[in-house]
Structures are given as structure tokens and as C-alpha cells.
Design a protein around this motif. Structure first.
Motif, PDB file in Angstrom:
ATOM      1  N   TYR A 122      -8.086  -0.177  -3.597  1.00 53.50           N
ATOM      2  CA  TYR A 122      -8.779   1.056  -3.204  1.00 53.50           C
ATOM      3  C   TYR A 122      -7.936   2.287  -3.581  1.00 53.50           C
ATOM      4  CZ  TYR A 122     -11.297   4.452  -0.340  1.00 53.50           C
ATOM      5  OH  TYR A 122     -12.004   5.548   0.090  1.00 53.50           O
ATOM      6  N   GLY A 123      -8.523   3.209  -4.328  1.00 54.87           N
ATOM      7  CA  GLY A 123      -7.822   4.427  -4.735  1.00 54.87           C
ATOM      8  C   GLY A 123      -6.983   4.283  -5.984  1.00 54.87           C
ATOM      9  N   ASP A 124      -6.955   3.060  -6.570  1.00 54.40           N
ATOM     10  CA  ASP A 124      -6.124   2.817  -7.765  1.00 54.40           C
ATOM     11  C   ASP A 124      -6.992   3.022  -9.016  1.00 54.40           C
ATOM     12  OD1 ASP A 124      -4.400   2.080  -5.772  1.00 54.40           O
ATOM     13  OD2 ASP A 124      -4.486  -0.058  -6.183  1.00 54.40           O
ATOM     14  N   ASP A 125      -7.222   4.246  -9.369  1.00 56.24           N
ATOM     15  CA  ASP A 125      -8.193   4.570 -10.419  1.00 56.24           C
ATOM     16  C   ASP A 125      -7.743   4.170 -11.823  1.00 56.24           C
ATOM     17  OD1 ASP A 125      -9.779   5.646  -8.427  1.00 56.24           O
ATOM     18  OD2 ASP A 125      -9.029   7.688  -8.708  1.00 56.24           O
ATOM     19  N   TRP A 183       3.225   4.785  -4.391  1.00 55.97           N
ATOM     20  CA  TRP A 183       2.601   5.744  -5.302  1.00 55.97           C
ATOM     21  C   TRP A 183       3.060   5.626  -6.743  1.00 55.97           C
ATOM     22  CZ3 TRP A 183       4.215  10.094  -1.471  1.00 55.97           C
ATOM     23  CH2 TRP A 183       3.410  10.021  -0.317  1.00 55.97           C
ATOM     24  N   TYR A 243      -1.406   4.916  -6.653  1.00 53.14           N
ATOM     25  CA  TYR A 243      -2.123   5.809  -7.568  1.00 53.14           C
ATOM     26  C   TYR A 243      -1.672   5.697  -9.021  1.00 53.14           C
ATOM     27  CZ  TYR A 243      -3.313   7.939  -3.072  1.00 53.14           C
ATOM     28  OH  TYR A 243      -3.727   8.147  -1.783  1.00 53.14           O
ATOM     29  N   ASP A 267     -10.632  -4.425  -0.463  1.00 54.49           N
ATOM     30  CA  ASP A 267     -10.061  -3.102  -0.713  1.00 54.49           C
ATOM     31  C   ASP A 267      -8.669  -3.180  -1.334  1.00 54.49           C
ATOM     32  OD1 ASP A 267     -12.240  -1.569   0.363  1.00 54.49           O
ATOM     33  OD2 ASP A 267     -11.608  -2.255   2.340  1.00 54.49           O
ATOM     34  N   ASN A 315       0.834  -1.206   0.000  1.00 58.66           N
ATOM     35  CA  ASN A 315       0.000   0.000   0.000  1.00 58.66           C
ATOM     36  C   ASN A 315       0.873   1.262   0.000  1.00 58.66           C
ATOM     37  OD1 ASN A 315       0.639  -0.210   2.936  1.00 58.66           O
ATOM     38  ND2 ASN A 315      -0.786   1.500   3.063  1.00 58.66           N
ATOM     39  N   GLU A 352      -3.529  -0.826  -1.955  1.00 59.02           N
ATOM     40  CA  GLU A 352      -4.291   0.413  -1.766  1.00 59.02           C
ATOM     41  C   GLU A 352      -3.420   1.652  -1.969  1.00 59.02           C
ATOM     42  OE1 GLU A 352      -6.717   2.707   1.827  1.00 59.02           O
ATOM     43  OE2 GLU A 352      -6.460   0.535   1.911  1.00 59.02           O
ATOM     44  N   SER A 353      -3.994   2.659  -2.593  1.00 54.59           N
ATOM     45  CA  SER A 353      -3.333   3.960  -2.802  1.00 54.59           C
ATOM     46  C   SER A 353      -2.059   3.851  -3.622  1.00 54.59           C
ATOM     47  CB  SER A 353      -3.057   4.645  -1.462  1.00 54.59           C
ATOM     48  OG  SER A 353      -4.275   4.879  -0.767  1.00 54.59           O
TER      49      SER A 353
END
Length: 325
Positions: A296-299, A245, A276, A293, A242, A273-274
Motif C-alpha cells: 500500500y502506497g508503494d507506487d 521510506w 515509497y 495491503d 512498513n 506499506e509506505s
């Protein structure tokens, strides 16, 4: 003070907090210096320990201690935590163990020589040694305790011994300058938080014998751009990667079965998670469980996998784009 050879033991806290004590002459014949024997002797700058010493502790928080000559025949070294002026230490050949908290908090320590006789390094042995830049351990070291190098914030390079089976919890946590790590061939498990917060870590080479990656093992390693997880790893724990970035691509090889878990019923970070920048993750057919999750946040993420596999079902359930391979 002069301690004669007729004294065999210097007991716990015997000279603790003697802040004006500058010179200690310990004669050959003294065998044991107990924990905290000379702790907080803040004027002590140098100590030479006789070869008769077989048990050593007791110089914790000697903040002006700059020079230490260790006895030649001692088997375990400990007792120098928070000696904040100590810049280098030469561990004699024959020492087998560096004890728990041995040099923890020695913020000026830049160099340490670890001989081939050392087999174990204790918990938090070098924790908080913020000036330490490099350490090469003997090939004969088989055990390194949890947090052994945690918060060694200037540590750039570590060569791990080839016979380490377990990388302990938080062993290198928050080593902000660490750039590269190669996991030894014999290593089976990387425990929780082992490299958490290593924000300069860019290259990780896993061994094909690795079986488990613990919770937040590489959390916050935000310079990593690509990772390949070998198929011998059966379980990647929650939050393992997680907050990475910059990671763009993750390849999970066939054989991995579990990605994350919430066995305790408590919330844990998603495995990836995250992350990005994550654009591609290859998930093999062997994977049978992915935590809710995980991404989560990995668009930007796209899951690559086998049609009708668990990964495919998961992608559909979560609305994540899927590409068949």
C-alpha cells in the motif's frame, strides 16, 4: 545513618522518600536490601554495598546518586532505575543476571561493563538510557528481555551475543542512532517491534537460520536501502518493514511462504506499506500468501517472480507491474 551488622534485612520502603538523607553506612553482615528500601532518597550521592549482600533492590529514583560500589558476590543486580545522575556502573565478575528495569531511565549512564558471567538481561533493563552510546555483551548471554534497550536514543553500536535465539519484542525500539545490526547465527526469531523506529539503521545482516520476522520488527527504519531475507524465514509478519521510506530493493529468497497476515481480523499495517522508494521486490515461488495491503502506497514497485506463481497472480490482481525471472 549507620546500619549495623546485626541487621540482616532492610525491608521494603524502609527509608523511602528520605529526601535529606545524604550518607548511608551499611556494615558487612547485611544480606538483603528489598525493593524501594531507599527509593526517592534524592540527596544520596554515593553508596558502597558490603560483600555480604546477596539480594539487592531499592535505590529507584535516587536522582543524585552518582557512584555505586556493588558487592562482589551478588548474583543478580536490580533496583537502580531512574537514578538520573549515575554515569557509569561496574558490574562485578560473578553476576549472572541483570534484573527487570535494573537501570531503566538512567539518563546519564554512558558506560557499563558487563562481565562474562552474565547470562541474562531482564525486561527494560536499560530502557531509556539516553546517554548510552555503546554496549558489548558477553558471549555467554543467552536471554535478553523485551524492551531491554528501548529508547536508548544515543546507542550507535551493539554487538549481540552469538547464542541469542530470540530477539525480544521492542528490544531496540526507537534507538534512533543505531546504524548497523548483525543478527547472530543462532537467532531463530525477531519479535514484534524489535527495531521499530530505528531511524538511522542502514545495514541489517540476517542469519540464514532465522525463521520468523515479527510485526513492525523494522518499521520506520527509513535509512535501509536494500534488504535480503533468507529462505529459512517462513513468515514475514504484517508491517515488518512498513515506513521504510528509502528502501529500493528487497530480495526474498526461496523458502519464504507467508508475507503478512490479518489472522485477528483487525487492520494491521501492510508488510511493506509506505515504502515509497521501493522499486524492486523479488518474490520466490515458495510464497503462498501475501497480505492485501502489503504494498500500500508503494507506487513505484515492480514484482519480480516466476510466471504463474502466487506472486504473479497477486501482481495481476493488484495491478502491480510484474517481471518474469
Amino acid at each position: 545513618i549507620k546500619i549495623p551488622s546485626s541487621v540482616k534485612e532492610i525491608r521494603r520502603e524502609a527509608f523511602e522518600d528520605c529526601q535529606v538523607l545524604k550518607d548511608v553506612d551499611i556494615e558487612y553482615g547485611v544480606e538483603k536490601i528489598e525493593s524501594a528500601a531507599f527509593s526517592f532518597c534524592t540527596s544520596l550521592e554515593e553508596i558502597e554495598l558490603p560483600g555480604s549482600i546477596v539480594e539487592l533492590g531499592g535505590f529507584v529514583h535516587c536522582s543524585n546518586l552518582k557512584k555505586v560500589k556493588l558487592p562482589a558476590h551478588i548474583k543478580e543486580i536490580s533496583g537502580f532505575a531512574y537514578c538520573t545522575s549515575l554515569e557509569n556502573i561496574d558490574i562485578p565478575y560473578g553476576v549472572e543476571s541483570i534484573g527487570n528495569y535494573a537501570f531503566g531511565g538512567c539518563t546519564a549512564l554512558r558506560e557499563i561493563n558487563i562481565p562474562d558471567t552474565v547470562k541474562s538481561i531482564g525486561n527494560y533493563a536499560f530502557n531509556g538510557c539516553t546517554s548510552l552510546e555503546y554496549i558489548e555483551m558477553s558471549d555467554w548471554v543467552t536471554s535478553i528481555g523485551e524492551g531491554a534497550f528501548e529508547y536508548c536514543t544515543n546507542l550507535e553500536f551493539v554487538k549481540l551475543p552469538p547464542n541469542i535465539e530470540v530477539i525480544s519484542s521492542v528490544m531496540f525500539q526507537n534507538c534512533y542512532s543505531l546504524k548497523e545490526i548483525q543478527i547472530p547465527f543462532t537467532t531463530r526469531e525477531i519479535k514484534d517491534g524489535a527495531f521499530n523506529g530505528c531511524s538511522s539503521l542502514k545495514k541489517v545482516i540476517f542469519s540464514n537460520n532465522l525463521e520468523k520476522i515479527g510485526m513492525k520488527a523494522f518499521g520506520g527504519c527509513n535509512q535501509i536501502e536494500k534488504i535480503i531475507i533468507p529462505g529459512n524465514v517462513k513468515k514475514i509478519e504484517a508491517g515488518a518493514f512498513n515506513l521504510c521510506w528509502r528502501i529500493k530493493e528487497i530480495i526474498i529468497e526461496d523458502g519464504v511462504e507467508i508475507i503478512g497476515n490479518i489472522e485477528s481480523g483487525l487492520y494491521l499495517f501492510g508488510t511493506f506499506e509506505s515504502c515509497y522508494s521501493l522499486e524492486k521486490i523479488v518474490i520466490p515461488q515458495s510464497v503462498k500468501s501475501i497480505d492485501e495491503d502489503a504494498f500500500y502506497g508503494d507506487d513505484k514497485v515492480i514484482i519480480y517472480g516466476v510466471k504463474d506463481s502466487y506472486a504473479h497472480e497477486y501482481a495481476v490482481k493488484k495491478g502491480i507491474p510484474f517481471v518474469e525471472i
